[in-house]
Design a protein around this motif. Structure first.
Motif, PDB file in Angstrom:
ATOM      1  N   ARG A  34      60.595  88.791  77.651  1.00  0.00           N
ATOM      2  CA  ARG A  34      59.771  89.817  77.271  1.00  0.00           C
ATOM      3  C   ARG A  34      58.834  89.644  76.150  1.00  0.00           C
ATOM      4  O   ARG A  34      59.008  88.718  75.507  1.00  0.00           O
ATOM      5  CB  ARG A  34      60.792  91.074  76.724  1.00  0.00           C
ATOM      6  CG  ARG A  34      61.561  90.513  75.661  1.00  0.00           C
ATOM      7  CD  ARG A  34      62.749  91.930  75.288  1.00  0.00           C
ATOM      8  NE  ARG A  34      63.306  91.423  74.274  1.00  0.00           N
ATOM      9  CZ  ARG A  34      63.383  91.800  72.907  1.00  0.00           C
ATOM     10  NH1 ARG A  34      62.105  92.766  72.714  1.00  0.00           N
ATOM     11  NH2 ARG A  34      64.101  91.737  71.847  1.00  0.00           N
ATOM     12  N   THR A  80      63.682  88.043  85.274  1.00  0.00           N
ATOM     13  CA  THR A  80      63.135  88.951  84.535  1.00  0.00           C
ATOM     14  C   THR A  80      63.666  89.072  83.066  1.00  0.00           C
ATOM     15  O   THR A  80      63.721  89.960  82.449  1.00  0.00           O
ATOM     16  CB  THR A  80      63.408  90.453  85.171  1.00  0.00           C
ATOM     17  OG1 THR A  80      64.884  90.465  85.301  1.00  0.00           O
ATOM     18  CG2 THR A  80      62.944  90.675  86.665  1.00  0.00           C
ATOM     19  N   TYR A 140      62.798  84.888  75.350  1.00  0.00           N
ATOM     20  CA  TYR A 140      63.300  84.404  76.372  1.00  0.00           C
ATOM     21  C   TYR A 140      64.536  83.529  75.969  1.00  0.00           C
ATOM     22  O   TYR A 140      64.704  82.374  75.264  1.00  0.00           O
ATOM     23  CB  TYR A 140      62.503  83.482  77.395  1.00  0.00           C
ATOM     24  CG  TYR A 140      63.153  83.024  78.445  1.00  0.00           C
ATOM     25  CD1 TYR A 140      63.501  84.127  79.538  1.00  0.00           C
ATOM     26  CD2 TYR A 140      63.625  81.799  78.879  1.00  0.00           C
ATOM     27  CE1 TYR A 140      64.014  83.525  80.483  1.00  0.00           C
ATOM     28  CE2 TYR A 140      64.233  81.206  79.879  1.00  0.00           C
ATOM     29  CZ  TYR A 140      64.487  82.405  80.863  1.00  0.00           C
ATOM     30  OH  TYR A 140      64.875  81.845  82.024  1.00  0.00           O
TER      31      TYR A 140
END
Length: 211
Positions: free
Chosen positions: A89, A86, A105
């Motif tokens: 963004r 995760t 990232y």
């Protein structure tokens, strides 16, 4: 359109101002289009390189996955132990008013997240290769989406520029020509009328003198 405009000096001034604004608008649209095209072409070249690289990476990854399945058996259980990443963004940057994505990232050091007892070196190789595929896929998604947005913006900008160049500007030029010619005709008529009046007055004055 031009024949429907009343031939007044006020309308002539308005049409001239509108023509100047329309030409400025066309110049802006033309510059915007050129900047967007230049930006898109840079990304298109990048996409070509990425697609070749990602195709090779996927082929290698699935080959290694097949080898891992052969040496270890179906590795679904091992795959389920790997946490979902995760860390990516999405932000956006503006190119002439067009929002294009920018994926942020930061690749971390690869850490094996499954037990060594159940796996083999083939599984490790596949895991490492799919990490590479993941990073390339994010980059390709960013570039592909940017190209799509830029191409869509170029199409809209081209449409507006064409409307200004082929419809709006010629209409204003026709208005200006129509009003100018109508006003000139009125001036000629007025000048002729004044000449006739002056000539009549001079003739009357001459007749009065002779009497």
């Amino acid at each position: 359109m031009a024949t429907q405009v009343f031939a007044t000096k006020g309308n002539l001034m308005t049409a001239k101002k509108s023509l100047v604004l329309a030409k400025m608008g066309y110049d802006l649209m033309d510059r915007k289009r050129n900047v967007l095209i230049r930006e898109m072409m840079m990304l298109v070249d990048k996409v070509k390189l990425l697609r070749d690289e990602i195709t090779d990476s996927y082929q290698e990854a699935y080959y290694l996955l097949q080898q891992a399945n052969v040496s270890t058996g179906v590795i679904t259980g091992i795959a389920n132990q790997v946490k979902i990443d995760t860390g990516a963004r999405v932000t956006y940057r503006s190119v002439m008013g067009v929002e294009v994505p920018n994926i942020i990232y930061k690749p971390e050091e690869i850490k094996i997240q499954y037990g060594f007892e159940q796996s083999s070196s083939k599984v490790d190789e596949a895991y490492i290769q799919f990490n590479k595929v993941k990073e390339l896929t994010m980059i390709l998604a960013e570039v592909d989406n940017s190209v799509y947005r830029l191409a869509n913006a170029i199409r809209k900008t081209q449409k507006r520029a064409n409307a200004l160049k082929n419809i709006v500007i010629p209409d204003f030029e026709a208005q200006i020509k129509f009003i100018s010619e109508a006003l000139e005709e009125k001036e000629r008529e007025e000048f002729s009328r004044l000449k006739v009046i002056k000539a009549n007055k001079e003739r009357e004055a001459a007749q009065n003198k002779s009497n």
